[in-house]
Design a protein around this motif. Structure first.
Motif, PDB file in Angstrom:
ATOM      1  N   ASN A 195       0.819  -1.220   0.000  1.00 59.11           N
ATOM      2  CA  ASN A 195       0.000   0.000   0.000  1.00 59.11           C
ATOM      3  C   ASN A 195       0.847   1.262   0.000  1.00 59.11           C
ATOM      4  N   LEU A 196       2.158   1.116   0.221  1.00 61.03           N
ATOM      5  CA  LEU A 196       3.056   2.274   0.234  1.00 61.03           C
ATOM      6  C   LEU A 196       3.651   2.490  -1.153  1.00 61.03           C
ATOM      7  N   GLU A 197       3.424   3.681  -1.702  1.00 60.68           N
ATOM      8  CA  GLU A 197       3.967   3.983  -3.027  1.00 60.68           C
ATOM      9  C   GLU A 197       5.491   3.907  -3.020  1.00 60.68           C
ATOM     10  N   CYS A 198       6.115   4.350  -1.918  1.00 57.04           N
ATOM     11  CA  CYS A 198       7.574   4.344  -1.857  1.00 57.04           C
ATOM     12  C   CYS A 198       8.139   2.926  -1.852  1.00 57.04           C
ATOM     13  N   TYR A 199       7.390   1.975  -1.303  1.00 65.88           N
ATOM     14  CA  TYR A 199       7.847   0.580  -1.336  1.00 65.88           C
ATOM     15  C   TYR A 199       7.754   0.039  -2.755  1.00 65.88           C
ATOM     16  N   GLN A 200       6.641   0.315  -3.425  1.00 64.18           N
ATOM     17  CA  GLN A 200       6.504  -0.149  -4.804  1.00 64.18           C
ATOM     18  C   GLN A 200       7.525   0.514  -5.724  1.00 64.18           C
ATOM     19  N   GLN A 201       7.856   1.772  -5.457  1.00 63.21           N
ATOM     20  CA  GLN A 201       8.908   2.443  -6.226  1.00 63.21           C
ATOM     21  C   GLN A 201      10.251   1.751  -6.011  1.00 63.21           C
ATOM     22  N   GLU A 252      10.180  -1.463  -8.022  1.00 66.99           N
ATOM     23  CA  GLU A 252      10.284  -1.136  -9.446  1.00 66.99           C
ATOM     24  C   GLU A 252      11.709  -0.753  -9.812  1.00 66.99           C
ATOM     25  N   PRO A 279       0.758  -6.445  -5.494  1.00 63.25           N
ATOM     26  CA  PRO A 279       1.477  -5.593  -6.451  1.00 63.25           C
ATOM     27  C   PRO A 279       2.956  -5.961  -6.602  1.00 63.25           C
ATOM     28  N   THR A 280       3.580  -6.465  -5.544  1.00 62.81           N
ATOM     29  CA  THR A 280       4.988  -6.840  -5.645  1.00 62.81           C
ATOM     30  C   THR A 280       5.159  -8.034  -6.579  1.00 62.81           C
ATOM     31  N   ASN A 309      15.530   4.498  -1.226  1.00 64.76           N
ATOM     32  CA  ASN A 309      14.379   5.366  -1.437  1.00 64.76           C
ATOM     33  C   ASN A 309      14.163   6.222  -0.190  1.00 64.76           C
ATOM     34  N   ASP A 336      11.854   8.242   0.822  1.00 60.85           N
ATOM     35  CA  ASP A 336      10.534   8.195   1.453  1.00 60.85           C
ATOM     36  C   ASP A 336      10.349   6.907   2.241  1.00 60.85           C
TER      37      ASP A 336
END
Length: 381
Positions: free
Chosen positions: A205-211, A214, A245-246, A306, A308
């Motif tokens: 749910n954390l955008e910074c984790y998905q970034q 990626e 998502p991961t 990252n 964030d």
């Protein structure tokens, strides 16, 4: 015959469950033990509790903390887990310290504090306290004297007792080299390939984790060395992989990514050449597995670039740095452009040996952990 005092234990996260595992036989002998759990800890502890003639009791999922605390209060007052089988007083509550969010640990802790029941918690990493509820135990069982010092500075109202790493106590029964020799061959049709393990965290749910994931994928595709990628989802991620998502990101970039086929996380941790994550406790587990061997067989790598995500992680643990990074127990990718460099270092014998030596010198032993917990609980009765 004198009734044994009644002790309640709770857990919801895997680290808390693994910390309780070595305690259960001794606690069950000394106390009337009631284990009130939520997933994934419920599944992880059920077999051990059954083996000592006890039950794993499921606490309901309640998303409102105040409502959940009222529910926990009613459990403590009316003993919902039994039909008048146990009439004696609850002498203490022993909880895990969970990650983000709240559940049975935090709710039962708040309820016990309200009723002036002594509260104890197992802290599985340095400085970690769940800040979302503001509820703290009276006593925390911590890893080592460094953890005691950290807690003294941040949480002076809480007593800390150094016991070692309970969650790794059972590792002494393992033979990592034997596990590696037995299972690694199933992945390595070409022995020149490197086997990378990516260990997920429930942070989709954390955008910074998905970034972070990626960026890891984009940089990894540039690596000239042949490799295979194995993915181990966190138990909370594994509930529905298709909406994870991961997993979707990894599959998109690496269609041949392998889903970890083993039930025990220790099996894949012994098989891979690098244990990679943002900052998963699996990196900590890998250190203990290597420490058991006469020479290291892999290294742990944290994706620590990252800003964030770093801010979020250090805010959650109330630290400026992760202890494992600060003490040079894991390799940290502090800039995404250095990913290849750090991965290569993790494959080099000199780097591995340095980390392995640091682990042998700095990792807290768990040999006396169970006895220290029992002594503290008995002294408080």
């Amino acid at each position: 015959m004198n009734e044994k005092p009644l002790l309640i234990v709770t857990a919801r996260d895997p680290a808390s469950a693994h910390a309780l595992l070595p305690l259960i036989p001794s606690l069950n002998q000394a106390y009337d033990l009631v284990a009130i759990l939520q997933e994934p800890a419920l599944s992880l502890l059920s077999d051990e509790l059954t083996s000592v003639g006890n039950l794993a009791i499921a606490f309901p999922i309640i998303k409102d903390f105040d409502q959940g605390t009222l529910e926990a209060l009613s459990w403590l007052k009316t003993k919902k887990w039994t039909q008048s089988k146990i009439e004696n007083k609850v002498i203490a509550v022993l909880t895990g310290i969970s990650g983000p969010g709240f559940g049975v640990d935090e709710m039962m802790l708040a309820a016990a504090n309200h009723l002036n029941i002594p509260t104890f918690s197992i802290q599985s990493s340095w400085g970690s306290i769940n800040h979302e509820t503001g509820v703290m135990p009276k006593v925390a069982f911590v890893l080592d004297e460094a953890a005691v010092d950290i807690n003294k500075q941040r949480y002076p109202q809480m007593k800390s007792i150094a016991i070692g790493s309970l969650q790794h106590a059972k590792f002494a029964e393992l033979s990592p080299s034997g596990i590696r020799d037995l299972h690694r061959v199933r992945f390595m049709d070409d022995m020149e390939h490197v086997l990378l393990g990516f260990y997920g965290q429930p942070l989709g749910n954390l955008e910074c984790y998905q970034q972070t994931v990626e960026t890891f994928c984009q940089e990894l595709k540039k690596w000239k060395r042949p490799f295979k990628l194995l993915y181990r989802p966190h138990p909370k991620e594994a509930v529905n992989l298709e909406s994870n998502p991961t997993w979707q990101l990894l599959k998109h970039h690496f269609p041949d990514v392998i889903l970890d086929p083993f039930q025990a996380v220790t099996t894949s941790l012994c098989c891979v050449d690098l244990v990679i994550s943002a900052f998963s406790t699996c990196g900590f587990d890998g250190l203990y597995l290597n420490e058991l061997e006469d020479k290291p067989f892999n290294a742990s790598v944290f994706l620590w670039f990252n800003k964030d995500l770093i801010h979020w992680a250090t805010k959650c643990s109330d630290t400026k740095d992760l202890h494992l990074v600060k003490e040079n127990l894991v390799l940290a990718v502090d800039n995404s452009n250095r990913l290849m460099e750090v991965l290569e270092a993790g494959l080099h014998e000199d780097s591995r040996r340095r980390l392995w030596q640091n682990a042998r010198e700095k990792l807290p032993s768990a040999r006396q952990a169970v006895a220290l917990v029992l002594n503290a609980l008995e002294a408080d009765e």
